[in-house]
Design an enzyme around this catalytic site. Structure first.
Site, PDB file in Angstrom:
ATOM      1  CB  SER A  62     -38.930 -26.027  88.771  1.00  0.00           C
ATOM      2  OG  SER A  62     -40.129 -26.536  88.276  1.00  0.00           O
TER       3      SER A  62
ATOM      4  CE  LYS B 250     -42.557 -26.311  90.587  1.00  0.00           C
ATOM      5  NZ  LYS B 250     -42.345 -27.176  89.491  1.00  0.00           N
TER       6      LYS B 250
ATOM      7  CE1 TYR C 102     -45.663 -24.061  89.690  1.00  0.00           C
ATOM      8  CE2 TYR C 102     -46.530 -24.145  87.451  1.00  0.00           C
ATOM      9  CZ  TYR C 102     -45.658 -24.602  88.407  1.00  0.00           C
ATOM     10  OH  TYR C 102     -44.746 -25.587  88.087  1.00  0.00           O
TER      11      TYR C 102
ATOM     12  CE1 TYR D  86     -38.805 -30.699  89.269  1.00  0.00           C
ATOM     13  CE2 TYR D  86     -37.159 -30.953  87.547  1.00  0.00           C
ATOM     14  CZ  TYR D  86     -37.982 -30.154  88.303  1.00  0.00           C
ATOM     15  OH  TYR D  86     -37.970 -28.821  88.079  1.00  0.00           O
TER      16      TYR D  86
ATOM     17  CB  VAL E 284     -38.253 -27.016  82.184  1.00  0.00           C
ATOM     18  CG1 VAL E 284     -38.571 -28.376  82.756  1.00  0.00           C
ATOM     19  CG2 VAL E 284     -39.384 -26.038  82.418  1.00  0.00           C
TER      20      VAL E 284
HETATM   21  N1  GLN Z   1     -43.394 -24.049  84.588  1.00  0.00           N
HETATM   22  C1  GLN Z   1     -42.991 -25.422  84.515  1.00  0.00           C
HETATM   23  C2  GLN Z   1     -44.202 -26.323  84.601  1.00  0.00           C
HETATM   24  O1  GLN Z   1     -45.064 -26.081  85.390  1.00  0.00           O
HETATM   25  C3  GLN Z   1     -42.026 -25.704  85.602  1.00  0.00           C
HETATM   26  C4  GLN Z   1     -41.485 -27.093  85.531  1.00  0.00           C
HETATM   27  C5  GLN Z   1     -40.033 -27.199  85.774  1.00  0.00           C
HETATM   28  O2  GLN Z   1     -39.250 -26.243  85.717  1.00  0.00           O
HETATM   29  N2  GLN Z   1     -39.626 -28.419  86.008  1.00  0.00           N
HETATM   30  O3  GLN Z   1     -44.331 -27.275  83.880  1.00  0.00           O
END
Ligand code: GLN
Length: 304
Positions: free
Chosen positions: A63, A66, A188, A240, A258
């Site tokens: 993430s 992003k 993505y 988050y 993650v």
């Molecule tokens: N690729 C992960 C997902 O879409 C990214 C989520 C994350 O890093 N929080 O679930």
């Protein structure tokens, strides 16, 4: 300030936290990663790099990507993007579906999965080859041409992307996704599978540390105002449903993934990237959070 010594001390203090978190396993390829890895890299605006532990080992940025895609879209669309994505913390897990129905397919913010999918959808409209464009952007901001997609992770995530597909199809029903959903989720999954190490990541955040100016290409990537806004969004939404707690503990804007990476920065001063794959229950690196809290405490500096 002797950052070398500061991070070496924190590394020894926090290493015993190994075993308290859990590696992400909803993407099978992420579950294969050795959990007992830990690296820290600090990059100052003056140009010095400090590192300890596994700071040179590549991992999946997940993430954290992003932030990069939002910066790219902001350059092209400016405020237009805020018609399709909100700017409020969600207070929900990163892959939650619940708010989307109440809020008519407009995601709360660009750093939860739904919001990032909208941002990537706009990139697909802007570029003929969006995957190449993302890589080129990331290489440019960290000054390293040797940045690639980890194909194994991208494919594993793509094969287990049911929830992201659901989010994208749901938003498409509200007219908030313009492109083919399968294509969108493929792009993505690739952006999440970019492989970088802590040094690359700390450098990639230097343009935010320097109010929008990329030091490697001497190019104003974002205006000062856009860089301010991106930082504010990271401070309020970067972790988050643990964003408030991270702001409270570390006092810096930042973003996690993650894969166990966390990047944060103090504007006008430095950026810091930490990686350790074991996550807490919010999907943030347990050791990463602990490290950044200790870092701003030990250096007596934060954004506050
Ligand atoms: N690729 C992960 C997902 O879409 C990214 C989520 C994350 O890093 N929080 O679930």
């Amino acid at each position: 300030m002797d950052y070398e010594q500061v991070i070496a001390k924190i590394y020894e203090e926090v290493k015993p936290f190994w075993g308290q978190g859990k590696v992400a396993d909803y993407i099978p390829a992420l579950a294969e990663v050795n959990p007992r890895q830990y690296g820290i890299a600090v990059q100052t605006l003056k140009g010095d790099t400090y590192q300890v532990g596994d700071a040179g080992t590549r991992f999946s940025i997940q993430s954290i990507s992003k932030v990069f895609t939002l910066a790219m879209v902001t350059r092209h669309l400016g405020d237009e993007i805020w018609k399709s994505v909100g700017r409020e913390p969600s207070g929900n897990p990163f892959n939650s579906l619940v708010q989307l129905e109440h809020e008519q397919g407009i995601p709360r913010n660009p750093f939860i999965n739904a919001g990032a999918l909208v941002v990537t959808d706009r990139l697909i409209s802007l570029y003929d080859r969006p995957k190449d464009a993302i890589l080129e952007f990331v290489r440019g901001i960290c000054g390293n041409d040797d940045i690639y997609y980890d194909k194994h992770i991208a494919q594993s995530e793509r094969e287990h992307a049911d929830r992201n597909l659901a989010l994208a199809y749901f938003m498409k029903s509200f007219g908030n996704i313009k492109n083919d959903v399968e294509t969108l989720v493929d792009v993505y999954c690739h952006q999440c599978a970019i492989a970088m190490n802590c040094i690359d990541l700390a450098r990639a955040f230097l343009f935010l540390t320097d109010r929008g100016l990329n030091p490697y290409q001497q190019e104003q990537i974002l205006t000062v105002s856009q860089a301010k806004r991106l930082g504010a969004l990271m401070l309020t939404c970067g972790f988050y449903d643990e964003s408030g707690d991270f702001a409270f503990r570390a006092g810096m804007p930042g973003k996690s993934g993650v894969g166990g990476g966390v990047v944060a920065y103090i504007p006008g001063n430095l950026s810091i990237a930490v990686w350790s794959p074991e996550l807490n229950q919010h999907g943030n690196s347990l050791i990463g959070m602990e490290t950044l809290e200790r870092f701003t405490t030990d250096i007596n500096n934060s954004i506050f």
